[in-house]
Structure formats: C-alpha cells, structure tokens
Design a protein around this motif. Structure first.
Motif, PDB file in Angstrom:
ATOM      1  N   ASN A 264       0.855  -1.185   0.000  1.00 49.71           N
ATOM      2  CA  ASN A 264       0.000   0.000   0.000  1.00 49.71           C
ATOM      3  C   ASN A 264       0.890   1.234   0.000  1.00 49.71           C
ATOM      4  O   ASN A 264       2.098   1.138  -0.228  1.00 49.71           O
ATOM      5  N   GLU A 265       0.299   2.411   0.269  1.00 44.64           N
ATOM      6  CA  GLU A 265       1.069   3.648   0.196  1.00 44.64           C
ATOM      7  C   GLU A 265       2.274   3.640   1.123  1.00 44.64           C
ATOM      8  O   GLU A 265       3.295   4.281   0.847  1.00 44.64           O
ATOM      9  N   LYS A 266       2.169   2.913   2.246  1.00 45.66           N
ATOM     10  CA  LYS A 266       3.236   2.959   3.236  1.00 45.66           C
ATOM     11  C   LYS A 266       4.536   2.299   2.746  1.00 45.66           C
ATOM     12  O   LYS A 266       5.593   2.521   3.310  1.00 45.66           O
ATOM     13  N   CYS A 267       4.430   1.465   1.687  1.00 43.44           N
ATOM     14  CA  CYS A 267       5.665   0.890   1.143  1.00 43.44           C
ATOM     15  C   CYS A 267       6.420   1.934   0.322  1.00 43.44           C
ATOM     16  O   CYS A 267       7.645   1.979   0.333  1.00 43.44           O
ATOM     17  N   ASP A 268       5.691   2.798  -0.398  1.00 41.92           N
ATOM     18  CA  ASP A 268       6.329   3.937  -1.065  1.00 41.92           C
ATOM     19  C   ASP A 268       6.966   4.867  -0.040  1.00 41.92           C
ATOM     20  O   ASP A 268       8.036   5.439  -0.280  1.00 41.92           O
ATOM     21  N   VAL A 269       6.307   5.001   1.117  1.00 46.02           N
ATOM     22  CA  VAL A 269       6.846   5.852   2.189  1.00 46.02           C
ATOM     23  C   VAL A 269       8.180   5.293   2.663  1.00 46.02           C
ATOM     24  O   VAL A 269       9.154   6.024   2.864  1.00 46.02           O
ATOM     25  N   TYR A 270       8.215   3.965   2.845  1.00 50.47           N
ATOM     26  CA  TYR A 270       9.456   3.301   3.274  1.00 50.47           C
ATOM     27  C   TYR A 270      10.577   3.539   2.249  1.00 50.47           C
ATOM     28  O   TYR A 270      11.711   3.889   2.597  1.00 50.47           O
ATOM     29  N   SER A 271      10.242   3.365   0.968  1.00 54.51           N
ATOM     30  CA  SER A 271      11.237   3.567  -0.089  1.00 54.51           C
ATOM     31  C   SER A 271      11.734   5.007  -0.106  1.00 54.51           C
ATOM     32  O   SER A 271      12.921   5.257  -0.344  1.00 54.51           O
ATOM     33  N   PHE A 272      10.827   5.950   0.132  1.00 56.52           N
ATOM     34  CA  PHE A 272      11.238   7.351   0.205  1.00 56.52           C
ATOM     35  C   PHE A 272      12.254   7.557   1.333  1.00 56.52           C
ATOM     36  O   PHE A 272      13.241   8.291   1.176  1.00 56.52           O
ATOM     37  N   GLY A 273      12.033   6.915   2.473  1.00 57.78           N
ATOM     38  CA  GLY A 273      12.965   7.040   3.586  1.00 57.78           C
ATOM     39  C   GLY A 273      14.357   6.561   3.216  1.00 57.78           C
ATOM     40  O   GLY A 273      15.367   7.185   3.583  1.00 57.78           O
ATOM     41  N   VAL A 274      14.425   5.451   2.475  1.00 56.69           N
ATOM     42  CA  VAL A 274      15.720   4.933   2.038  1.00 56.69           C
ATOM     43  C   VAL A 274      16.403   5.914   1.093  1.00 56.69           C
ATOM     44  O   VAL A 274      17.590   6.212   1.224  1.00 56.69           O
ATOM     45  N   ILE A 275      15.640   6.431   0.126  1.00 50.87           N
ATOM     46  CA  ILE A 275      16.187   7.387  -0.842  1.00 50.87           C
ATOM     47  C   ILE A 275      16.698   8.643  -0.139  1.00 50.87           C
ATOM     48  O   ILE A 275      17.764   9.177  -0.473  1.00 50.87           O
ATOM     49  N   ALA A 276      15.924   9.144   0.841  1.00 47.25           N
ATOM     50  CA  ALA A 276      16.323  10.356   1.558  1.00 47.25           C
ATOM     51  C   ALA A 276      17.662  10.157   2.258  1.00 47.25           C
ATOM     52  O   ALA A 276      18.556  11.005   2.180  1.00 47.25           O
ATOM     53  N   LEU A 277      17.812   9.014   2.956  1.00 46.83           N
ATOM     54  CA  LEU A 277      19.078   8.750   3.646  1.00 46.83           C
ATOM     55  C   LEU A 277      20.216   8.547   2.649  1.00 46.83           C
ATOM     56  O   LEU A 277      21.332   9.027   2.855  1.00 46.83           O
ATOM     57  N   GLU A 278      19.942   7.823   1.563  1.00 50.06           N
ATOM     58  CA  GLU A 278      20.993   7.571   0.573  1.00 50.06           C
ATOM     59  C   GLU A 278      21.488   8.874  -0.049  1.00 50.06           C
ATOM     60  O   GLU A 278      22.683   9.037  -0.314  1.00 50.06           O
ATOM     61  N   THR A 279      20.588   9.811  -0.271  1.00 49.13           N
ATOM     62  CA  THR A 279      20.968  11.098  -0.849  1.00 49.13           C
ATOM     63  C   THR A 279      21.860  11.890   0.100  1.00 49.13           C
ATOM     64  O   THR A 279      22.817  12.543  -0.324  1.00 49.13           O
ATOM     65  N   ILE A 280      21.572  11.830   1.397  1.00 53.55           N
ATOM     66  CA  ILE A 280      22.362  12.568   2.382  1.00 53.55           C
ATOM     67  C   ILE A 280      23.642  11.817   2.740  1.00 53.55           C
ATOM     68  O   ILE A 280      24.703  12.419   2.911  1.00 53.55           O
ATOM     69  N   PHE A 281      23.560  10.482   2.819  1.00 59.38           N
ATOM     70  CA  PHE A 281      24.733   9.696   3.213  1.00 59.38           C
ATOM     71  C   PHE A 281      25.687   9.444   2.046  1.00 59.38           C
ATOM     72  O   PHE A 281      26.852   9.145   2.245  1.00 59.38           O
ATOM     73  N   GLY A 282      25.176   9.495   0.816  1.00 57.78           N
ATOM     74  CA  GLY A 282      26.021   9.260  -0.354  1.00 57.78           C
ATOM     75  C   GLY A 282      26.120   7.816  -0.774  1.00 57.78           C
ATOM     76  O   GLY A 282      26.721   7.503  -1.798  1.00 57.78           O
ATOM     77  N   SER A 283      25.538   6.888  -0.014  1.00 52.65           N
ATOM     78  CA  SER A 283      25.554   5.466  -0.350  1.00 52.65           C
ATOM     79  C   SER A 283      24.329   4.803   0.253  1.00 52.65           C
ATOM     80  O   SER A 283      23.659   5.367   1.126  1.00 52.65           O
ATOM     81  N   HIS A 284      24.042   3.588  -0.209  1.00 50.76           N
ATOM     82  CA  HIS A 284      22.853   2.887   0.248  1.00 50.76           C
ATOM     83  C   HIS A 284      22.936   2.605   1.752  1.00 50.76           C
ATOM     84  O   HIS A 284      23.941   2.091   2.248  1.00 50.76           O
ATOM     85  N   PRO A 285      21.888   2.930   2.520  1.00 52.67           N
ATOM     86  CA  PRO A 285      21.945   2.798   3.985  1.00 52.67           C
ATOM     87  C   PRO A 285      21.523   1.426   4.501  1.00 52.67           C
ATOM     88  O   PRO A 285      20.991   1.327   5.614  1.00 52.67           O
ATOM     89  N   GLY A 286      21.720   0.364   3.715  1.00 58.41           N
ATOM     90  CA  GLY A 286      21.226  -0.956   4.104  1.00 58.41           C
ATOM     91  C   GLY A 286      21.703  -1.402   5.468  1.00 58.41           C
ATOM     92  O   GLY A 286      20.907  -1.762   6.341  1.00 58.41           O
ATOM     93  N   GLU A 287      23.010  -1.391   5.718  1.00 55.45           N
ATOM     94  CA  GLU A 287      23.538  -1.822   7.008  1.00 55.45           C
ATOM     95  C   GLU A 287      23.133  -0.861   8.126  1.00 55.45           C
ATOM     96  O   GLU A 287      22.898  -1.276   9.264  1.00 55.45           O
ATOM     97  N   PHE A 288      23.050   0.422   7.784  1.00 55.01           N
ATOM     98  CA  PHE A 288      22.634   1.415   8.770  1.00 55.01           C
ATOM     99  C   PHE A 288      21.212   1.122   9.259  1.00 55.01           C
ATOM    100  O   PHE A 288      20.927   1.162  10.458  1.00 55.01           O
ATOM    101  N   ILE A 289      20.308   0.795   8.318  1.00 56.95           N
ATOM    102  CA  ILE A 289      18.914   0.539   8.680  1.00 56.95           C
ATOM    103  C   ILE A 289      18.812  -0.666   9.604  1.00 56.95           C
ATOM    104  O   ILE A 289      18.068  -0.657  10.596  1.00 56.95           O
ATOM    105  N   SER A 290      19.563  -1.730   9.280  1.00 57.44           N
ATOM    106  CA  SER A 290      19.492  -2.916  10.130  1.00 57.44           C
ATOM    107  C   SER A 290      20.095  -2.663  11.510  1.00 57.44           C
ATOM    108  O   SER A 290      19.649  -3.238  12.509  1.00 57.44           O
ATOM    109  N   SER A 291      21.093  -1.768  11.586  1.00 58.29           N
ATOM    110  CA  SER A 291      21.744  -1.525  12.876  1.00 58.29           C
ATOM    111  C   SER A 291      20.881  -0.693  13.817  1.00 58.29           C
ATOM    112  O   SER A 291      20.904  -0.895  15.035  1.00 58.29           O
TER     113      SER A 291
END
Length: 740
Positions: free
Chosen positions: A631-658
């Motif tokens: 539903n819409e909340k999955c797009d919201v989740y993806s937006f959160g990843v994109i926002a962090l990746e844009t600021i961090f400069g790389s994919h925040p995968g390990e950061f999210i799990s930590s």
C-alpha cells in the motif's frame, strides 16, 4: 726605429710562413672522420675490398655536400662489435645513427654525449650492457631515442628532462631497475613512450600528466605500484595506454573518461579495486578494453553499452556482480566474464540466441532467401500501390489516425511522425543506446525540431514476455494520465506489437545512482541540491498518493528511477509496475511479479539472486516480506531509504538494520553518516535542513507501517514547518535523538 719595424715585420712574416706550412700538414675534418671509421674495424678489408677509398661511399655511410658524415645506417659489418670502437669524438657532425639489430656489445660509450647535432639514435635489438651514460643528457636536439631490447641496467638517467625535443622514446625490454624519473614530465613534445618489460618500480610520477601530446603510453610488465595518477586525464591525445602486469592499486579514476581519443586500454593483472567508473561509457572510440585479473567489484555499468567501437573486452577474474547489460552480453564471448561468481547471467535466459551468426550462415541466407524476399517485396509493393489508388482519401491522414491509438505524440512544436523517430535513431541503432533498465533499452535522439528526447524501447524478446509487455503498456497508460513538475514528462508512445517505445523528456545528468557513484559529479550535488531533491520527491509522492483520483502507487522508488536534468533537479521515472489503487480494496494491491529481487534474508534467503536489492538499490519493507501486500506505506518506506541515501552518499542498508537496536542507534553520530566526499555543512541553516531530512526519513523507516507518516504529512512538513535552529553542532547529535 724604421729598422726595428722592418726587423719585426720580417719575424712575423717568417712565423706566418711556418704556421702555414704546419697547417698544410694537419689532417682535415674529413680525414679525421675517415680515420675514425677505418680504425673502428667495422669496415675491414673484407668489406672495403674493391670499393672506393672515399668513405662517403662505404656501406651505411651518408655524407652531406661538404663530404662530412651525417648518418650511419645499418652498415654492413660483422656482429660482435663495440660502439666504443668507433671514435665518436671525430664524428661530431652525425645527425642520425641507426644500428638496429647490429649485434653491438658492451657499454654505450660516455663520449656519445659529444654528438650535439644528433636528432635520431636507434640502438635497438643489440646486446648492449651497463648503464645509460649521464652524458646522454647533452643530446638536446634528439627527437627519436630507441635503445629497446638490450641488457641495459640501472635507472633512466634523471637528466632525461633535458631532451626537450624528444618525440619518440623507447627503452623497453631492458633491465632498468630504478624508478620513472619525475623530470620525464618536461618532455612536452613526447608522443610515444615505451618502458615495457623492465624492472621499474616506484609510483607513476605525477608529472606524467604534463605530457599533453602523448599518444602511446606503455609501462606494462614492470613492478610499478601506487595508484593511477588523476593527471592521466590530461593526456587528451592518448590513443594507447597499457599499464598491465604491475602492482598498481587503488581505483580507476573517473578522469580516464576524459581520454576521448583512446582506442586501447589495458589494465590487466594489477591489484585495482573499486567499481568500473560509470563515465567509462564516454570512451566511444575505445576498441580494446582489458581489466581482467584485478579486484574490481560492483556491477558492470550500463553506460558501457555506449562503447560502440569496442571489439575486445575482458573483465574476467574480478569480483563483479549483478546483471550483464544485454548489449554487452550479446557482443562478447563468455570468456570475457569468467570467474566473476556473482554475475547474474541467468537474467537473460535467451542470451545465446543473440550471438552473431557465422559468415557462412549469412551467405547461405543471402543465396536462398534474398531472391524470395525480393519477390515478396515486389508482390507487397503492388498490393500497396493498388490499395493507395483505391483509398486516396486515407493517404493524407496523420499517422495517429491511420494506426488508431498505437501511436500518439503530444506537446511538440510542429508535426513529429513515427518516421522522424526512426530516422533520428537510425532504426534504434546501438550507437544511440544510453542504458538498459529492468525492461527495455533507452536511446537518445535529436528530433527535427531540435528537441532531444529519450526513447525507451521494448526489445522483441522482451515484448514476447507477457509481464514485460504489461509493464510497458502500464507505464504508457499511467504517465499519459498524470502531470507533475517532478515526474518525467512523457511526450508520446508507440504500442505496435512489432515496435514498442515510449518518448520522454531527456534528462542530461542521468540517474541519481550514476551521480552518487561518480567521484566528480557527486561533488556537484551539494547539500542544498540534495535537500531540495529529497523535498521534490516527497512532493511528487504526495501528489500521487493524495491528489490523484484514484491514488497511484509507484512501488519502485529507487535511485535508478530518479533522473536528474542539467540543473540536477530530480524527476521520478519508470512507472512500469505502478498501480492505481482500487478504493474498494482497502488500499492494498498484490506485489508485482517482475520485482522478485527483494532483499529480505529472513524470508527469501541470501543467494545472489535475492541479494540484488542492495546492489541495485531496490528495497523492501517488513510487511512486504511476510504478506506480499503493498500500500502507500511501502512507497513511504522507499522514500525514507532514498532520503538517507541522498544525504549519506551510499545505500543505507547496514545502517537501517543496525538502528533497529536502540543501543546501537545511541552510538551512531549523525556527522559520521554524512557523505564524506562533501565538506561538512558550514552554514547553520543547511545543517538544520539536513537534520530535518534525516529525522523525517527515520520516521518513514519505522518497522510498523501504521506508525509511518503519510506522504502528504511529509510534504506539508517540508512546506510549512520551519525547523528550529540547531543548538549544537552535528557531531554532537546521535541518531537515536532524531528517531524520537
């Protein structure tokens, strides 16, 4: 007094007579040269028998009009002679010396430095030993120096920079065991430099970047270490670069892409790491590319599809992963990709069918089918002619009318037809290909009205796949219904079963993924641009979720699907798996069948197939892994990843799990997470906006979908809420504080 003068005059006259008599007895320069040549033993009785006493007529000797020796060229003499036997001090008018394969032994004599007029010296393929004499630095008029294939030891003489007129220098296949001298950068006229197969060590000197006229650089088969100097990008005339079989480390600098004339690039057998630069696709004249036997990782960039002139490619024995672009896979044999265990060749199950047929088969087809094809064309032509005559009124209709709804073009100045697009891409020639997506390839085309557009074309094999066909038509349908300044503009489409393509506004800077992974372009994406980019994506998703009736889910928000224009402004693209929400279905929709690369290790495992999420920046949220409902909340989740990746400069995968562990979040400082390639934000207002973006992004990543904000709330937060100024610097703010 007069008698004294007369006496003195007599004495002077006597002296002059004596001097004149002695002068007549001195040998002339010509005699001295003949004596030097004769005494060398190179022209002994066996060779000079029955020939003229005039040495200018001896084999291999060339004289000027004054009878002075100016060239020695492949003289006819026995092997085993020494250059020291030739009294070069008596041959100071020499301009050219060519003794290739002459069998010379022993050292290069010190007195070779006396040949101040020398412009050409070739002593290659002999048995010369010892070191380079320092006196060679006196040969300042030298244009060609070739002492290759000998047994010279020691280092290249440091005063090599004195030879300012050198155009060609070949010292290859010796035993030099020093370093490449820094002063080599002073040879501003040098076009050819070959130091191949020696024992040179040390680093590539930074001054090498000063050789602006260099066309060939070969330092292969040495012991060179260190990194490839960034100044290599200054060598704009370089055609051949061979750095293979060394110990060069570090990454391949993106500045290599500035070598627009490069045809041959060999980096084989080094210890290079990092990713293949995306900008490598700019080397459109490259014919040979060998990066095998290194530690290069990451995906093969789709930008390499633009290497239209490439005829040889070897990427074997690396750590590459992800899919092989279809155009690359079809063009080169499997040996080009061996021992890259994480490469996903099975994404193209029909790749073998795209291999080129042999010449013999083509000849058979021509002999058998060409006559049949000609007859068919004639028959069809006659039928069309009859039809045109009987339907003259239909001939003037626009293409969109003739084909119904299969071809639609709008928002253009002037009339654009199907034929214009085919002509602009030369029937979708691979030279116009700028990338390949999840389905279809993207082409760049300039139309007759001057507008540059991007064309996404579904290939024939993909068109036969019902899933791809459905996604393609879905994208055309949705993009033709919505309009937003931050959604890529669709100008038109063709949905004929034999030719399916979409026409978009062209985005000059490519995808966010490309920019974040390019060392140079990433620096252009400053903090202000990054914050504005995040805000624009938030407003776009809010429009789709809350302003469209019924709402639209994107379902594939990733850095590959965020395109940037020339001003680095973001546009959301790729709506192939987007869905319109059914208001009667509780705002839920099943996950798309084409995106099964989701990285949810607790559910799907961690093999190379499922791991593509982190590699290609696709995301999944917890509820998707278990329920397969979106539903819409999955797009919201993806937006959160994109926002962090844009600021961090790389994919925040390990950061999210930590940060799922509260204790871990308390130890993570925001300042340490920011993209290190940019200077820290000095302006307080910029730092405040960064904190706001990260705080909102963390809220969007809440494991509980119901606790995530709606995109409308996120958009309004960015529009109306002025975040309070920071009371302390970024290096004192922990992630756990922002999660509150």
């Amino acid at each position: 007094m007069n008698s004294v003068l007369v006496h003195c005059a007599a004495i002077i006259s006597t002296i002059l007579v004596v001097v004149a008599q002695n002068a007549q007895n001195l040998p002339s320069p010509r005699d001295l040269e003949r004596s030097a040549l004769s005494s060398s033993g190179w022209w002994n009785d066996h060779h000079t028998k029955n020939i003229s006493s005039n040495h200018c007529e001896w084999p291999g000797i060339t004289c000027n009009k004054g009878g002075l020796v100016v060239e020695i060229n492949d003289c006819d003499a026995y092997e085993g002679n020494s250059l020291e036997d030739l009294n070069l001090l008596m041959l100071q008018n020499l301009v050219r010396v060519h003794l290739h394969g002459y069998g010379l032994i022993l050292n290069i004599p010190t007195h070779i430095g006396a040949l101040s007029k020398l412009t050409y010296l070739n002593l290659s393929t002999n048995q010369l030993t010892g070191e380079f004499p320092l006196s060679m630095a006196n040969l300042t008029k030298l244009e060609t120096l070739d002492i290759s294939n000998n047994f010279i030891i020691g280092s290249v003489f440091p005063e090599i920079g004195n030879l300012m007129n050198l155009v060609i220098m070949d010292l290859s296949q010796n035993s030099l065991n020093g370093i490449i001298p820094c002063r080599i950068g002073a040879l501003s006229k040098l076009k050819f430099l070959n130091l191949r197969r020696n024992k040179l060590s040390g680093h590539i000197p930074l001054s090498l970047g000063n050789l602006m006229k260099l066309e060939t650089l070969d330092i292969s088969l040495n012991l060179i270490s260190g990194s490839i100097v960034p100044g290599i990008g200054n060598l704009m005339n370089l055609l051949v670069m061979d750095l293979s079989h060394n110990f060069i480390n570090g990454t391949i600098p993106s500045r290599v892409a500035a070598l627009s004339k490069l045809k041959f690039l060999n980096l084989r057998r080094n210890i290079l790491s990092g990713r293949i630069p995306l900008s490598l696709g700019n080397l459109t004249k490259l014919e040979t590319l060998d990066m095998s036997d290194n530690n290069i990782f990451g995906a093969i960039p789709f930008s390499m599809c633009k290497l239209y002139s490439l005829t040889f490619l070897d990427l074997s024995n690396n750590q590459l992963e992800g899919p092989i672009p279809l155009e690359i896979l079809c063009k080169f044999p499997a040996s080009s990709f061996l021992t890259n265990n994480k490469l996903d060749t099975y994404y193209f199950p029909n790749y073998r069918s795209c291999h080129y047929q042999t010449k013999e088969k083509h000849q058979i087809y021509i002999k058998i089918f060409l006559p049949i094809a000609v007859l068919v064309l004639v028959f069809v032509g006659l039928l069309l002619l009859c039809k045109l005559k009987s339907n003259k009124t239909n001939s003037d209709r626009p293409l969109a009318t003739k084909h119904g709804d299969i071809f639609k073009i709008w928002n253009f100045d002037g009339k654009i037809t199907y034929e214009d697009i085919i002509e602009a891409t030369e029937d979708f020639d691979i030279r116009y290909c700028i990338g390949t997506g999840g389905y279809g390839s993207v082409y760049r085309a300039e139309l007759p009205n001057g507008r540059v557009v991007a064309l996404k074309k579904l290939h024939k094999l993909e068109g036969e796949n019902p899933t791809y066909d459905k996604c393609f038509k879905n994208e055309a349908k949705i993009l033709s219904q919505i309009r937003h300044q931050n959604i890529v503009k669709l100008f038109g489409y063709c949905l004929h079963k034999r030719c399916m393509f979409l026409v978009y506004d062209y985005m000059e800077r490519g995808s966010l993924f490309c920019v974040l992974n390019d060392e140079d372009e990433d620096l252009e994406l400053d903090w202000i641009k990054r914050v504005n980019m995040v805000k624009s994506i938030a407003h776009t998703l809010s429009y789709m979720h809350h302003d469209c009736t019924p709402p639209i889910l994107h379902r594939d928000v990733s850095n590959n699907n965020i395109l940037l224009n020339s001003k680095l402004e973001a546009r959301l693209s790729d709506f192939g798996i987007a869905r319109v929400l059914d208001p009667d279905s509780s705002n839920q929709t099943q996950i798309a069948g084409t995106r099964t690369w989701l990285y949810c290790p607790r559910v799907l495992g961690t093999n190379s197939f499922t791991k593509r999420l982190l590699d290609d920046n696709y995301f999944c949220c917890a509820e998707l892994a278990y329920t397969m409902i979106v539903n819409e909340k999955c797009d919201v989740y993806s937006f959160g990843v994109i926002a962090l990746e844009t600021i961090f400069g790389s994919h925040p995968g390990e950061f999210i799990s930590s940060i799922t562990r509260r204790s871990a979040a308390e130890t993570i400082i925001l300042h340490h997470c920011l993209d290190k390639r940019l200077p820290p934000p000095a302006d307080l207002s910029i730092a405040t906006n960064i904190v706001q973006v990260v705080s909102i992004a963390l809220a969007c990543l809440n494991p509980n979908p119901k606790s995530r904000p709606w995109m409308k709330e996120v958009s309004q937060e960015f529009l109306v809420n002025n975040p309070p100024k920071l009371s302390r610097p970024l290096h004192n703010i922990s992630i756990s504080e922002l999660m509150n």
